[in-house]
Each structure stands twice: as structure tokens, then as C-alpha cells.
Motif scaffolding. Structure first.
Motif, PDB file in Angstrom:
ATOM      1  N   ALA A  43       0.826  -1.205   0.000  1.00 14.60           N
ATOM      2  CA  ALA A  43       0.000   0.000   0.000  1.00 14.60           C
ATOM      3  C   ALA A  43       0.864   1.261   0.000  1.00 14.60           C
ATOM      4  N   THR A  44       1.948   1.244   0.781  1.00 18.08           N
ATOM      5  CA  THR A  44       2.846   2.397   0.803  1.00 18.08           C
ATOM      6  C   THR A  44       3.550   2.558  -0.536  1.00 18.08           C
ATOM      7  N   ARG A  68       2.437   1.727  -3.501  1.00 16.80           N
ATOM      8  CA  ARG A  68       1.483   2.282  -4.470  1.00 16.80           C
ATOM      9  C   ARG A  68       1.330   3.785  -4.269  1.00 16.80           C
ATOM     10  N   SER A  69       1.207   4.189  -3.012  1.00 14.32           N
ATOM     11  CA  SER A  69       1.066   5.612  -2.720  1.00 14.32           C
ATOM     12  C   SER A  69       2.315   6.380  -3.124  1.00 14.32           C
ATOM     13  N   LEU A  70       3.476   5.783  -2.907  1.00 15.82           N
ATOM     14  CA  LEU A  70       4.735   6.435  -3.256  1.00 15.82           C
ATOM     15  C   LEU A  70       4.862   6.628  -4.769  1.00 15.82           C
ATOM     16  N   GLY A 120       2.467   7.106  -6.869  1.00 21.67           N
ATOM     17  CA  GLY A 120       1.607   8.217  -7.231  1.00 21.67           C
ATOM     18  C   GLY A 120       2.223   9.564  -6.888  1.00 21.67           C
ATOM     19  N   LEU A 121       2.866   9.649  -5.734  1.00 18.39           N
ATOM     20  CA  LEU A 121       3.497  10.911  -5.330  1.00 18.39           C
ATOM     21  C   LEU A 121       4.683  11.245  -6.235  1.00 18.39           C
ATOM     22  N   ILE A 174      -4.012  12.347   7.182  1.00 22.99           N
ATOM     23  CA  ILE A 174      -3.907  11.483   6.003  1.00 22.99           C
ATOM     24  C   ILE A 174      -3.721  10.044   6.460  1.00 22.99           C
ATOM     25  N   GLU A 192      -0.549   4.847   5.349  1.00 23.64           N
ATOM     26  CA  GLU A 192       0.309   4.472   4.216  1.00 23.64           C
ATOM     27  C   GLU A 192       0.693   5.692   3.371  1.00 23.64           C
ATOM     28  N   ARG A 193      -0.191   6.691   3.332  1.00 28.50           N
ATOM     29  CA  ARG A 193       0.115   7.919   2.598  1.00 28.50           C
ATOM     30  C   ARG A 193       1.192   8.716   3.327  1.00 28.50           C
ATOM     31  N   ALA A 248       4.473   7.114   2.764  1.00 30.71           N
ATOM     32  CA  ALA A 248       4.951   7.413   1.406  1.00 30.71           C
ATOM     33  C   ALA A 248       5.584   8.808   1.353  1.00 30.71           C
ATOM     34  N   TYR A 249       4.984   9.769   2.039  1.00 28.55           N
ATOM     35  CA  TYR A 249       5.584  11.109   2.100  1.00 28.55           C
ATOM     36  C   TYR A 249       6.939  11.064   2.807  1.00 28.55           C
TER      37      TYR A 249
END
Length: 417
Positions: A246-247, A249-251, A253-254, A347, A350-351, A354-355
Motif C-alpha cells: 500500500a505504501t 502504491r502511494s509512493l 503516485g506521489l 492522512i 500508508e500515505r 509514502a511522504y
């Protein structure tokens, strides 16, 4: 972070904190996220523990929540009590005082009366006569002495925010009563030796009936141990989550969103102690003095809403958002992306991870902070995936004592920052 010097394994444990560690979502009640819950959960679950706290006005909090093996003991408060005890004395009197007068404390006798009454309510909750009592934070500083009078014990107290020097603390009109409350504990613990030393010096200055014997405060008929036990995070679990699908995938996107820009990151509750305004001014000065960096860096500020009922917090939100607008208005080219991405919301975990992994620099720059777990989370997430991000860390955080490899800063020196 331990409740007192002894081990206490196998003994039941009762924690007292301002709020219960659960929240109601779309699918029912669940354990809340947050540093205090993560820190206390292992000790409470291993000892068949209980948690005494305000029910948040829900009125129907269950005694147990699935997946969280701790008994919940709710305390109901009226709207007026919440206004005077929590928004008033706890957060407009004690919070600025304990953080070294970054804002001027407000001293209202009505708030003090409510604070005293609510502390009495917490101490009177029936949780059995046996077991260890572990009281947490500035909301409940009178509870240790109230528990002692009721015959409970042993009693530990942990302060999660700074304790100021005696010349600052002495401004509190009810300074003797609050010190009496804390000295009802067998052990009073803090994040750092500096905070512990401030407390000991305060007792020596304001109390004629104490002797300081090393780390012990000797009273007439008993002794109180003082200790420094810095709170931490569950580093192993956080590292595993930082590598999760999940992390990842979020990474992705960022990374697609920000392209090749260098990312500076801030993660805070929206609070005047966190140095967000000073941080934004430093970003503005950087873009002003280094025009070649415009379009090459982006600053992401995650500001989790906090205490919006309090005037000072509404003002800091307005000031932050005006400053974000000014910076973006000055340094955004037509058709280009803004240099400051301001997220006024919480947030998903996992988001956030990712940040942490995305960031080239994490700016942890409070004007005063008891510990600051964001600093520990960032370095853990970076290390979990072989990252090389830099941590810029205020010297006025408890975390600065432990994280010696961080880049230290004085957040009051905006140019230097």
C-alpha cells in the motif's frame, strides 16, 4: 517510557489519560492511532490493563473494542466542563505555560475550578483497589495526589510535554496545588533530563518541606523518584509498514505528481508551538534568495487540524494559510505548480509513510516540543528502505537529545533555518 523504577511485571495496570484510546468509524469502534496509544498498548495488554478517559461525549463507548485488549472506563463530561477544563485551563493556561510562554497563558479562576473538579472525577472512578496507577499528561496533574488520598498505589505520572524552568512555572497562580498533585505520585517521569531537572529545581524553589537527594525528592514521610524516560515508536512495525504494498502504491503516485523536484516535508498538528509559520518564512526567504530553486523544489506541509475551538489556534491557522497563499502567489509561474502544497487534514498511515519516503528533507522545527515522534518516524521510514533523506531538527525538541545525527537548527533564527 516506564511508570516507575520497578519492574511490576504481572501486576494489573490502570492508565489515566484525558481521552479514551478509541474512536468510532463507519464500521464501529476501533483503537485510535497516535503516539500515546502505541506507547501504552503493549504494557496495558500484557497486564490485563484498563484505561480511564473522557468518552468524547459519545455516551455509548463499549467496555472493550475488538482487537484492543484493554478495558475502557469512560468519564462523562458536560459541555461546560469540556470548555473550561480542556479548552480553558488545560490548553489556554497550562499548555502555553509548560511550553515556555510561546503564547501568553490565560489565568481564569473558573477554569481552575473546572480543572480541579474534573481531576477529582477521574480519580474517583471505580477500577478496583489493586494494581499500578499510571497517570498521563498535563490534563490530569492533580490526579496522583487524589489517588494517594484514596489509598491507591503505587502511582506513576508521565508528562508528555516540556516542564519549564522554575521562573516560568512560578507564574501559575495555582502553582502549589499543581505541584502537590504531581508529588502524590511515587515516580514522576519526563522525556528528558532537562525537563526532569526543571521540575526538581521548581520543587526546591517553591516548597520549603522538601529535600533534593539526587534524583529523589524527599518529603516529610515519603520519597518521590524523578526519572527521564523518552517515549518512542514501534520502529519494527513502522519499518514493515513503510515497505508495504500500500505504501509503495502511494509512493508511485506521489513520485508521478512531483516529478523530479526535491521535496521538503513538514508534518505537524496545527499548533503555534510547532514553528510552522517560521518554517514557511524560511521557505519564502529561500525562494526569494535562490531564484534558481523555483520550480525545482516543493514544500509539502501536512497540518492536522487541532483545537479549532480555541482562539489562538484559529489565529495560527489563518496566519499559516495567508502565508501559504502569499508564497504561492509570489513564486508560481503561469501554468506551473505551486511551491507550497498545504494539506489541512489528517492522512492515511500508508500515505504518510509514502511522504516520509519521498522527502529529501524533513523539517521538524518546533519552537518547543516534549519529544516529537515525527522525527523518529521519518528516520525509521527512510532507513527501512535505504533512503538518504536529511532530518532538520529543532534543538528545542526532546528528540534532539536522542537523534544526534540530525541537522540541528534554531527555529527562531528564520534566516539560519
Amino acid at each position: 517510557m516506564r511508570p516507575w523504577g520497578g519492574k511490576g511485571e504481572g501486576v494489573s495496570l490502570v492508565a489515566y489519560a484525558n481521552r479514551l484510546p478509541v474512536s468510532r468509524g463507519r464500521h464501529g469502534w476501533r483503537a485510535s492511532a497516535g503516539g500515546l496509544v502505541s506507547a501504552l498498548r503493549p504494557a496495558l495488554e500484557s497486564r490485563g490493563g484498563a484505561w480511564v478517559g473522557w468518552d468524547g461525549g459519545a455516551g455509548d463507548v463499549p467496555r472493550r473494542v475488538e482487537g484492543f485488549d484493554v478495558e475502557l472506563v469512560p468519564v462523562a463530561l458536560s459541555r461546560r466542563e469540556v470548555e473550561d477544563y480542556y479548552h480553558g485551563f488545560a490548553n489556554r493556561t497550562l499548555w502555553p505555560l509548560l511550553h515556555g510562554l510561546i503564547e501568553q497563558p490565560v489565568f481564569e479562576r473558573r477554569w481552575w475550578t473546572a480543572y480541579r473538579d474534573v481531576n477529582e472525577r477521574f480519580a474517583a472512578v471505580e477500577v478496583g483497589s489493586d494494581g499500578l496507577r499510571w497517570v498521563h499528561d498535563y490534563h490530569l496533574m492533580l490526579v496522583p495526589s487524589l489517588l494517594r488520598r484514596a489509598g491507591a498505589g503505587p502511582i506513576g505520572f508521565f508528562l508528555h510535554v516540556p516542564f519549564p524552568p522554575p521562573e516560568v512555572y512560578a507564574r501559575l497562580p495555582w502553582r502549589e496545588q499543581v505541584l502537590d498533585g504531581l508529588l502524590g505520585a511515587d515516580t514522576v517521569s519526563f522525556h528528558t533530563e532537562t525537563y526532569r531537572d526543571n521540575f526538581v529545581r521548581t520543587c526546591a524553589r517553591l516548597r520549603d518541606d522538601v529535600r533534593i537527594e539526587g534524583r529523589t525528592i524527599a518529603l516529610a514521610h515519603r520519597r518521590v523518584l524523578t526519572a527521564a524516560h523518552p517515549i518512542s515508536i514501534d520502529a519494527r512495525t513502522l519499518a514493515e509498514d513503510a515497505r508495504s504494498a500500500a505504501t509503495e502504491r502511494s509512493l508511485r503516485g506521489l513520485r508521478a505528481q512531483f516529478g523530479g523536484r526535491r521535496i521538503l516535508l513538514g508534518v505537524d498538528r496545527l499548533d503555534y508551538t510547532k514553528g510552522i509559520i517560521e518554517r514557511l518564512r524560511a521557505i519564502e526567504l529561500l525562494l526569494e534568495g535562490r531564484p534558481e530553486l523555483r520550480g525545482r523544489i516543493a514544500f509539502v506541509q501536512i497540518a492536522v487540524p487541532s483545537r479549532g475551538e480555541i482562539r489562538e489556534y484559529r489565529e495560527v491557522r489563518r496566519n499559516v494559510e495567508e502565508l501559504v497563499g502569499r508564497i504561492n502567489g509570489r513564486f508560481t509561474d503561469p501554468g506551473g505548480d505551486v511551491p507550497v502544497h498545504y494539506l489541512y487534514r489528517g492522512i492515511p498511515p500508508e500515505r504518510l509513510l509514502a511522504y516520509y519516503r519521498l522527502a529529501d528533507v524533513c523539517l521538524v522545527t518546533p519552537l518547543a516540543d516534549g519529544m516529537n515522534l515525527v522525527a523518529k518516524e521519518f528516520v525509521t521510514a527512510q532507513a527501512a528502505c535505504g533512503g538518504s533523506g536529511a532530518l532538520v531538527l529543532s534543538e528545542f525538541t526532546g528528540a534532539a537529545v536522542e537523534l544526534g545525527d540530525a541537522l540541528p537548527c534554531n527555529p527562531f533564527d528564520v534566516v539560519g533555518l
